[in-house]
Write an enzyme that holds these catalytic residues in place. Sequence first.
Site, PDB file in Angstrom:
ATOM      1  N   ALA A 155       0.740  -1.385  -0.116  1.00 34.43           N
ATOM      2  CA  ALA A 155       0.226   0.047  -0.036  1.00 34.43           C
ATOM      3  C   ALA A 155       0.829   1.160   0.127  1.00 34.43           C
ATOM      4  O   ALA A 155       0.804   2.120  -0.810  1.00 34.43           O
ATOM      5  CB  ALA A 155      -1.024   0.184   1.191  1.00 34.43           C
ATOM      6  N   TYR A 156       1.752   1.264   0.743  1.00 33.69           N
ATOM      7  CA  TYR A 156       2.737   2.551   1.088  1.00 33.69           C
ATOM      8  C   TYR A 156       3.618   2.501  -0.306  1.00 33.69           C
ATOM      9  O   TYR A 156       3.556   3.907  -0.775  1.00 33.69           O
ATOM     10  CB  TYR A 156       3.769   2.345   2.077  1.00 33.69           C
ATOM     11  CG  TYR A 156       4.628   3.434   2.213  1.00 33.69           C
ATOM     12  CD1 TYR A 156       4.117   4.522   3.038  1.00 33.69           C
ATOM     13  CD2 TYR A 156       6.041   3.329   1.833  1.00 33.69           C
ATOM     14  CE1 TYR A 156       5.101   5.481   3.183  1.00 33.69           C
ATOM     15  CE2 TYR A 156       6.886   4.410   1.894  1.00 33.69           C
ATOM     16  CZ  TYR A 156       6.292   5.735   2.895  1.00 33.69           C
ATOM     17  OH  TYR A 156       7.275   6.595   2.952  1.00 33.69           O
TER      18      TYR A 156
END
Length: 249
Positions: A155-156
Site C-alpha cells: 500500500a505504501y
Amino acid sequence: MNAYAQRFEGRCAVVTGGASGVGRETAARIIAEGGQVCLWDLDATILAQVAGEIGAINYQALDVSDPEAVARAADASAAAMGRIDILVVGAGVTGATGPVWEFPIDSWRRVIDINLNGAFYCCRSVVPHMLKNDYGRIVNVSSVAGKEGNPNASAYSASKAGLLGFTKSLGKELAQTGVRVNAITPATFKSPILAQLPQSQIDYMQSKIPMGRLGELAEVASLICWLASEECSFSTAATFDISGGRTTY
C-alpha cells in the site's frame, strides 16, 4: 553570514505533516530563512505546541483525506498569511506490513486516502491560491518505495508511486505558469514515522542503502527547501532522489 539567511523572505508556506519529522524540520528552516508557515496536521494539541516552538504563524488541524476540510484549511491559511507561495506535502502513513494476499483492506484504503488522495486534495485546493500571483512551489514527499516497491509494504509503495505520476501530471499542467511542482524520493530517514514499522522492516530498508545508514531529517529538509525556493526555476514535473545511493534511476 549564511547566503540563504533570508531566502524565503516574503514567502508564505503550507507544510502538511508539519507537527513532526521532516515536516517540522522543513517548516522550521523556512521560518529561520525568513518565511511564514502554516502547519497542517491531525492533532491540534501537538500542532499548537510545535507552532509556538518554531514560530509558525498559523496551524490547521485536519485529516488530509477529507477534501472539504482541506479546502477550508487552504482558505484559512491563505487568509492568515495573505497568500500561499509554497506547499510541502509531507503528511503520510506507512500502514500495515504483510504480503498482498494477507494485507488488511482497511489499511490499504487508509494509506491510499492519506498518501495519494490527500496529496491530490491539498494540491487541488492550494494551486488556485498560487495562480492568483502566478507563483508557487509544490514539493511532494514520495519515497524510494515508490520507485522500487518494498516487499510487505504494497500500500505504501503503491501510494508513493502514484504520487510520482501525479507530480509529473500536475507539473506539466502548470509548466507555463510560475508554479513549479516536484517530488522527492527519500530512502528511510530518522523520523517518528518509523514507530509505525516493525524493526525487521526498518532493518531491511537500511540494508538496501549503500551508505549503510539512515538519512537525517536536516538532509531531507535541505533538498525540500531548495525545491521550495525561487532558485528552483527550471525544474518541474521531476523527481529528486535522496537515498544514500539506493536508487539507480
